[in-house]
Design a protein around this motif. Structure first.
Motif, PDB file in Angstrom:
ATOM      1  N   ARG A 264       7.365   7.467  -9.431  1.00  0.00           N
ATOM      2  CA  ARG A 264       6.603   7.559 -10.462  1.00  0.00           C
ATOM      3  C   ARG A 264       5.464   6.234 -10.647  1.00  0.00           C
ATOM      4  NH1 ARG A 264       7.963  12.298 -14.706  1.00  0.00           N
ATOM      5  NH2 ARG A 264       5.698  12.250 -14.611  1.00  0.00           N
ATOM      6  N   GLN A 265       6.279   5.315 -10.738  1.00  0.00           N
ATOM      7  CA  GLN A 265       5.731   4.157 -10.801  1.00  0.00           C
ATOM      8  C   GLN A 265       4.555   3.942  -9.692  1.00  0.00           C
ATOM      9  OE1 GLN A 265       8.947   1.159 -11.405  1.00  0.00           O
ATOM     10  NE2 GLN A 265       8.230   0.819 -13.759  1.00  0.00           N
ATOM     11  N   GLN A 266       5.312   3.959  -8.509  1.00  0.00           N
ATOM     12  CA  GLN A 266       4.656   3.743  -7.212  1.00  0.00           C
ATOM     13  C   GLN A 266       3.213   4.559  -7.081  1.00  0.00           C
ATOM     14  OE1 GLN A 266       6.542   4.821  -3.605  1.00  0.00           O
ATOM     15  NE2 GLN A 266       4.367   4.801  -2.862  1.00  0.00           N
ATOM     16  N   TRP A 267       3.301   5.649  -7.602  1.00  0.00           N
ATOM     17  CA  TRP A 267       1.995   6.592  -7.518  1.00  0.00           C
ATOM     18  C   TRP A 267       1.174   6.333  -8.788  1.00  0.00           C
ATOM     19  CZ3 TRP A 267       0.163   8.447  -3.458  1.00  0.00           C
ATOM     20  CH2 TRP A 267       1.094   8.739  -2.145  1.00  0.00           C
ATOM     21  N   PHE A 268       1.696   5.748  -9.934  1.00  0.00           N
ATOM     22  CA  PHE A 268       0.532   5.510 -10.717  1.00  0.00           C
ATOM     23  C   PHE A 268       0.017   4.329 -10.241  1.00  0.00           C
ATOM     24  CE2 PHE A 268      -0.502   2.968 -14.223  1.00  0.00           C
ATOM     25  CZ  PHE A 268      -1.275   3.717 -15.573  1.00  0.00           C
ATOM     26  N   ALA A 269       0.657   3.322  -9.773  1.00  0.00           N
ATOM     27  CA  ALA A 269      -0.003   1.804  -9.015  1.00  0.00           C
ATOM     28  C   ALA A 269      -0.818   2.188  -7.855  1.00  0.00           C
ATOM     29  CB  ALA A 269       1.295   1.020  -8.685  1.00  0.00           C
ATOM     30  N   THR A 270      -0.543   3.329  -7.243  1.00  0.00           N
ATOM     31  CA  THR A 270      -1.443   3.572  -6.189  1.00  0.00           C
ATOM     32  C   THR A 270      -2.792   4.141  -6.479  1.00  0.00           C
ATOM     33  OG1 THR A 270       0.201   4.081  -4.610  1.00  0.00           O
ATOM     34  CG2 THR A 270      -1.708   4.969  -4.014  1.00  0.00           C
ATOM     35  N   GLY A 271      -2.779   4.835  -7.624  1.00  0.00           N
ATOM     36  CA  GLY A 271      -4.100   5.283  -8.335  1.00  0.00           C
ATOM     37  C   GLY A 271      -4.805   4.382  -9.016  1.00  0.00           C
ATOM     38  N   TYR A 272      -4.162   3.625  -9.607  1.00  0.00           N
ATOM     39  CA  TYR A 272      -4.702   2.441 -10.467  1.00  0.00           C
ATOM     40  C   TYR A 272      -5.330   1.367  -9.403  1.00  0.00           C
ATOM     41  CZ  TYR A 272      -4.785  -1.478 -13.860  1.00  0.00           C
ATOM     42  OH  TYR A 272      -5.626  -2.324 -14.326  1.00  0.00           O
ATOM     43  N   GLU A 273      -4.572   1.190  -8.475  1.00  0.00           N
ATOM     44  CA  GLU A 273      -5.220   0.206  -7.470  1.00  0.00           C
ATOM     45  C   GLU A 273      -6.174   0.883  -6.571  1.00  0.00           C
ATOM     46  OE1 GLU A 273      -1.683  -1.118  -5.618  1.00  0.00           O
ATOM     47  OE2 GLU A 273      -1.053  -2.306  -7.519  1.00  0.00           O
ATOM     48  N   GLN A 274      -6.107   2.106  -5.896  1.00  0.00           N
ATOM     49  CA  GLN A 274      -7.017   2.399  -4.937  1.00  0.00           C
ATOM     50  C   GLN A 274      -7.987   3.699  -5.275  1.00  0.00           C
ATOM     51  OE1 GLN A 274      -4.643   2.975  -1.215  1.00  0.00           O
ATOM     52  NE2 GLN A 274      -3.131   1.624  -2.093  1.00  0.00           N
ATOM     53  N   GLY A 275      -7.830   4.234  -6.498  1.00  0.00           N
ATOM     54  CA  GLY A 275      -8.648   5.465  -6.961  1.00  0.00           C
ATOM     55  C   GLY A 275      -8.087   6.700  -6.629  1.00  0.00           C
ATOM     56  N   ALA A 276      -8.745   7.906  -7.113  1.00  0.00           N
ATOM     57  CA  ALA A 276      -8.027   9.146  -7.090  1.00  0.00           C
ATOM     58  C   ALA A 276      -8.035   9.503  -5.409  1.00  0.00           C
ATOM     59  CB  ALA A 276      -9.261  10.198  -7.747  1.00  0.00           C
ATOM     60  N   SER A 277      -9.123   8.864  -4.600  1.00  0.00           N
ATOM     61  CA  SER A 277      -9.000   9.263  -3.284  1.00  0.00           C
ATOM     62  C   SER A 277      -7.674   9.038  -2.429  1.00  0.00           C
ATOM     63  CB  SER A 277     -10.329   8.777  -2.436  1.00  0.00           C
ATOM     64  OG  SER A 277     -10.081   7.269  -2.453  1.00  0.00           O
ATOM     65  N   ALA A 278      -7.001   8.258  -3.003  1.00  0.00           N
ATOM     66  CA  ALA A 278      -5.592   7.855  -2.473  1.00  0.00           C
ATOM     67  C   ALA A 278      -4.333   8.621  -2.920  1.00  0.00           C
ATOM     68  CB  ALA A 278      -5.521   6.303  -2.496  1.00  0.00           C
ATOM     69  N   CYS A 279      -4.812   9.663  -3.813  1.00  0.00           N
ATOM     70  CA  CYS A 279      -3.623  10.402  -4.387  1.00  0.00           C
ATOM     71  C   CYS A 279      -3.201  11.515  -3.647  1.00  0.00           C
ATOM     72  CB  CYS A 279      -4.137  10.861  -5.745  1.00  0.00           C
ATOM     73  SG  CYS A 279      -4.572   9.450  -6.857  1.00  0.00           S
ATOM     74  N   ASP A 280      -3.526  11.494  -2.364  1.00  0.00           N
ATOM     75  CA  ASP A 280      -2.855  12.838  -1.468  1.00  0.00           C
ATOM     76  C   ASP A 280      -1.588  12.806  -1.289  1.00  0.00           C
ATOM     77  OD1 ASP A 280      -2.657  15.049   0.046  1.00  0.00           O
ATOM     78  OD2 ASP A 280      -3.847  14.521   1.678  1.00  0.00           O
ATOM     79  N   THR A 281      -0.689  13.172  -2.380  1.00  0.00           N
ATOM     80  CA  THR A 281       0.738  12.997  -2.044  1.00  0.00           C
ATOM     81  C   THR A 281       1.263  14.127  -1.241  1.00  0.00           C
ATOM     82  OG1 THR A 281       0.963  14.473  -4.317  1.00  0.00           O
ATOM     83  CG2 THR A 281       1.161  11.866  -4.471  1.00  0.00           C
ATOM     84  N   PHE A 282       0.411  15.152  -0.892  1.00  0.00           N
ATOM     85  CA  PHE A 282       0.686  16.307   0.039  1.00  0.00           C
ATOM     86  C   PHE A 282       0.752  15.764   1.655  1.00  0.00           C
ATOM     87  CE2 PHE A 282       0.202  18.048  -3.907  1.00  0.00           C
ATOM     88  CZ  PHE A 282       1.164  19.034  -4.307  1.00  0.00           C
ATOM     89  N   ALA A 283       0.012  14.421   1.796  1.00  0.00           N
ATOM     90  CA  ALA A 283      -0.254  14.205   3.197  1.00  0.00           C
ATOM     91  C   ALA A 283       0.963  14.150   3.875  1.00  0.00           C
ATOM     92  CB  ALA A 283      -0.993  13.018   3.252  1.00  0.00           C
ATOM     93  N   ALA A 284       1.135  14.406   5.021  1.00  0.00           N
ATOM     94  CA  ALA A 284       2.403  14.172   5.890  1.00  0.00           C
ATOM     95  C   ALA A 284       2.785  12.496   5.907  1.00  0.00           C
ATOM     96  CB  ALA A 284       2.053  14.535   7.404  1.00  0.00           C
ATOM     97  N   GLY A 285       3.962  12.291   5.578  1.00  0.00           N
ATOM     98  CA  GLY A 285       4.462  10.881   5.408  1.00  0.00           C
ATOM     99  C   GLY A 285       4.082  10.252   4.233  1.00  0.00           C
ATOM    100  N   ALA A 286       3.522  11.004   3.062  1.00  0.00           N
ATOM    101  CA  ALA A 286       3.185  10.150   1.977  1.00  0.00           C
ATOM    102  C   ALA A 286       4.110   9.923   1.199  1.00  0.00           C
ATOM    103  CB  ALA A 286       2.287  11.240   1.114  1.00  0.00           C
ATOM    104  N   LEU A 287       5.421  10.815   1.521  1.00  0.00           N
ATOM    105  CA  LEU A 287       6.815  10.445   0.556  1.00  0.00           C
ATOM    106  C   LEU A 287       7.786   9.842   1.302  1.00  0.00           C
ATOM    107  CD1 LEU A 287       6.594  13.427  -2.018  1.00  0.00           C
ATOM    108  CD2 LEU A 287       5.552  11.025  -2.260  1.00  0.00           C
TER     109      LEU A 287
END
Ligand SMILES: [Zn+2]
Length: 287
Positions: A264-287
């Motif tokens: 949860r921390q990691q993905w909040f930080a990802t959005g904070y640093e890289q914006g909404a376009s970096a939020c594809d948690t469904f992409a292969a290898g995202a998790l």
């Protein structure tokens, strides 16, 4: 995170609902709706959710008054949530253009009827896809401080709202209808959905100090490191592993529906640093 004192409200975004006195407890056979909803909720104690309640004397909704400026938002929690919603609207309009439809935000006490059935405070803040509305009992913030032992400062408070707006974006984008909601576990669709909402919340936070009100004044002042740390602390506090450990004494990843504290921390930080376009948690290898 504080609002610019002279930011102006474009009109209240919040409906306030009085106490629901005659609430019908126990909804009978509509538990499935409750289960579907639970998979989208914020991620606290969901066991108190009542599915299918239709009774109750829900008082008429009122709008907030005296929430005119950023100074009001800095001084008053309800005004802060109102202004947070306005800032979120401005951010998502910027991102999605006319595809963005602002979700109603309802503040309630103890229990309320929703398009997804009846709900009590115990479910925590949640988004109901059926009526496209965000629901919050502001008493949840006391839980964040006492039960989850966080500071729950202004940015952490707004993270909660921003996460639920994230679910609304997912609903608009069709993501919510395309996933397997029954699946649980660290890489399940349910967890990916929740982490994407965290990422969307971070994306808004990252841009929040540039998003302007109608007159061009940014709603929010630049975020400090301490405020980001506080929001990350809140995200960690409601991680599935942390909650399981405190409520069950052990961690069972296969039952996760919202993601671990670290995720949860990691993905909040990802959005904070890289914006909404970096939020594809469904992409292969995202998790
Ligand atoms: Zn959620």
């Amino acid at each position: 995170m504080t609002f610019n004192d002279n930011a102006r409200s474009g009109g209240s975004r919040v409906s306030k609902r009085g106490r629901n006195t005659g609430f019908a407890v126990g909804g009978g056979g509509i538990g499935l709706i409750a289960i579907l909803l639970i998979s989208q909720a914020f991620g606290v104690d969901l066991t108190g959710f009542i599915g299918g309640g239709t009774g109750g004397n829900t008082a008429a909704d009122t709008t907030l008054e005296n929430c005119d400026t950023g100074a009001d938002a800095n001084a008053n929690l309800e005004c802060r949530l109102d202004f947070a919603a306005q800032s979120l609207d401005a951010y998502w309009e910027q991102e999605l253009g006319s595809d963005y439809v602002p979700p109603p935000l309802v503040l309630f006490e103890q229990a309320t009827n929703t398009g997804c059935g009846g709900a009590t405070s115990a479910v925590g803040p949640f988004y109901c896809p059926a009526d496209q509305t965000v629901y919050l009992d502001v008493g949840f913030y006391d839980d964040l401080r006492t039960r989850f032992d966080t500071d729950a400062g202004p940015l952490a408070q707004m993270y909660v709202i921003a996460h639920e707006f994230g679910h609304h974006i997912q609903n608009l984008e069709g993501t919510m209808n395309s996933i397997d909601r029954g699946d649980t576990g660290p890489t399940s669709d349910a967890v990916r959905l929740e982490l994407q909402a965290d990422c969307y919340a971070g994306a808004w936070a990252g841009e929040a100090s540039t998003v302007p009100d109608d007159s061009g004044t940014p709603f929010l002042e630049p975020i400090t490191r301490a405020q980001v740390a506080d929001a990350l602390d809140a995200a960690a506090a409601i991680g599935d592993d942390r909650i399981q450990e405190s409520t069950q004494g052990q961690v069972n990843p296969e039952a996760w529906t919202h993601g671990s504290s670290e995720q949860r921390q990691q993905w909040f930080a990802t959005g904070y640093e890289q914006g909404a376009s970096a939020c594809d948690t469904f992409a292969a290898g995202a998790l």
